[in-house]
Motif scaffolding. Structure first.
Motif, PDB file in Angstrom:
ATOM      1  N   TYR A 112      47.853  18.753 -40.111  1.00 50.75           N
ATOM      2  CA  TYR A 112      48.430  19.288 -38.893  1.00 50.75           C
ATOM      3  C   TYR A 112      49.952  19.171 -38.982  1.00 50.75           C
ATOM      4  O   TYR A 112      50.491  18.395 -39.775  1.00 50.75           O
ATOM      5  CB  TYR A 112      47.909  18.551 -37.660  1.00 50.75           C
ATOM      6  N   PRO A 135      46.333  22.987 -37.260  1.00 50.56           N
ATOM      7  CA  PRO A 135      46.641  22.715 -35.850  1.00 50.56           C
ATOM      8  C   PRO A 135      48.113  22.325 -35.704  1.00 50.56           C
ATOM      9  O   PRO A 135      48.658  21.613 -36.542  1.00 50.56           O
ATOM     10  CB  PRO A 135      45.729  21.522 -35.512  1.00 50.56           C
ATOM     11  N   TYR A 137      51.077  20.652 -33.121  1.00 46.38           N
ATOM     12  CA  TYR A 137      51.206  19.730 -31.986  1.00 46.38           C
ATOM     13  C   TYR A 137      52.668  19.518 -31.636  1.00 46.38           C
ATOM     14  O   TYR A 137      53.562  19.774 -32.446  1.00 46.38           O
ATOM     15  CB  TYR A 137      50.583  18.377 -32.332  1.00 46.38           C
ATOM     16  N   TYR A 143      48.103  19.431 -28.265  1.00 45.71           N
ATOM     17  CA  TYR A 143      47.814  20.609 -29.076  1.00 45.71           C
ATOM     18  C   TYR A 143      48.528  21.830 -28.510  1.00 45.71           C
ATOM     19  O   TYR A 143      48.496  22.084 -27.302  1.00 45.71           O
ATOM     20  CB  TYR A 143      46.304  20.849 -29.109  1.00 45.71           C
ATOM     21  N   SER A 216      39.219  14.716 -32.597  1.00 47.12           N
ATOM     22  CA  SER A 216      40.405  13.932 -32.271  1.00 47.12           C
ATOM     23  C   SER A 216      40.009  12.520 -31.864  1.00 47.12           C
ATOM     24  O   SER A 216      38.826  12.207 -31.705  1.00 47.12           O
ATOM     25  CB  SER A 216      41.205  14.606 -31.145  1.00 47.12           C
ATOM     26  N   SER A 221      42.401  17.545 -26.359  1.00 50.42           N
ATOM     27  CA  SER A 221      43.453  18.302 -27.030  1.00 50.42           C
ATOM     28  C   SER A 221      44.786  17.570 -27.044  1.00 50.42           C
ATOM     29  O   SER A 221      45.752  18.069 -27.613  1.00 50.42           O
ATOM     30  CB  SER A 221      43.639  19.662 -26.348  1.00 50.42           C
ATOM     31  N   PRO A 225      44.694  14.350 -34.105  1.00 54.86           N
ATOM     32  CA  PRO A 225      43.546  14.938 -34.811  1.00 54.86           C
ATOM     33  C   PRO A 225      43.157  14.112 -36.031  1.00 54.86           C
ATOM     34  O   PRO A 225      44.010  13.585 -36.742  1.00 54.86           O
ATOM     35  CB  PRO A 225      44.064  16.316 -35.227  1.00 54.86           C
TER      36      PRO A 225
END
Length: 241
Positions: A112, A135, A137, A143, A216, A221, A225
């Motif tokens: 991520y 992903p 962040y 997220y 996670s 969210s 993660p």
């Protein structure tokens, strides 16, 4: 000795069948009755694990009836299942009682990035690890969105001038600004594989494509993660088996 071994196989089959039957009773609450086949018919509509094994379970139900109806004594059977059938139904019973966790087939750790990360670093990860979904962040582990390899290619195609693209100062956020929204969901580490399959099926039923499920720390969210699952991860038909 041979007869005793055969009796044991039939007994093992019946025990495993009853284990599955108990699980079906616990899972399926809206059936008209508790018969094995009725539970299969109703349960397959909302339980991925039942759909996965339903064809075999229908066969097992027929075999079980043959075994029980031709049982001439408490421990004496005429109809005998093959040892491979016994091993198979025992394996399926174990899957019903203790489904494999989703993390068993996930990609972990997950790659991520923060929104202010450089695009060139993402490209290095694609080149080295062949990952295609990342992903994104903020610094508080909230997220923001999903960046895919396809997004990067489309962005490069738009930005290309004179066959040259300057990546030195390009940040991930520059690609997310015009990025389409992807469907992503979140789970805890205790979520099992069949629950995740249900999530993908539910999105599909709504004509939505779930691109990824992120495991996670607390299943939300806005926490770090730990692993990621994509539709490709679900192609393995027999995880841990």
């Amino acid at each position: 000795m041979e007869k005793k071994a055969e009796q044991t196989q039939s007994g093992q089959f019946e025990v495993a069948f009853n284990r599955i039957h108990r699980c079906l009773k616990d899972m399926v609450k809206d059936a008209h009755n508790d018969s094995f086949v009725e539970l299969l018919n109703v349960g397959q509509k909302s339980h991925s694990i039942i759909r996965k094994y339903k064809d075999e379970l229908y066969q097992f139900a027929r075999l079980r009836n043959a075994i029980v109806h031709e049982k001439v004594d408490v421990d004496y059977y005429i109809a005998e299942p093959h040892i491979k059938v016994v091993r198979r139904i025992e394996y399926i019973a174990t899957n019903f009682e203790k489904p494999p966790l989703a993390i068993a087939i996930s990609s972990a750790p997950v790659f991520y990035y923060y929104e202010d990360a450089y695009l060139k670093d993402v490209l290095k990860a694609i080149n080295k690890f062949d990952f295609t979904r990342f992903p994104i962040y903020d610094k508080n582990y909230q997220y923001i969105g999903l960046l895919t390899a396809s997004d990067i290619i489309r962005w490069m195609a738009k930005e290309m001038t004179s066959n040259v693209i300057s990546l030195g100062n390009v940040r991930v956020r520059d690609l997310l600004n015009n990025n389409k929204e992807y469907y992503v969901d979140f789970i805890k580490g205790t979520t099992n594989l069949y629950e995740v399959e249900e999530m993908f099926d539910q999105y599909h039923a709504q004509d939505k494509k779930l691109q990824a499920v992120i495991l996670s720390e607390d299943g939300t969210s806005n926490s770090k993660p730990k692993a990621i699952l994509t539709p490709w991860d679900l192609l393995d038909p027999e995880p841990n088996g």
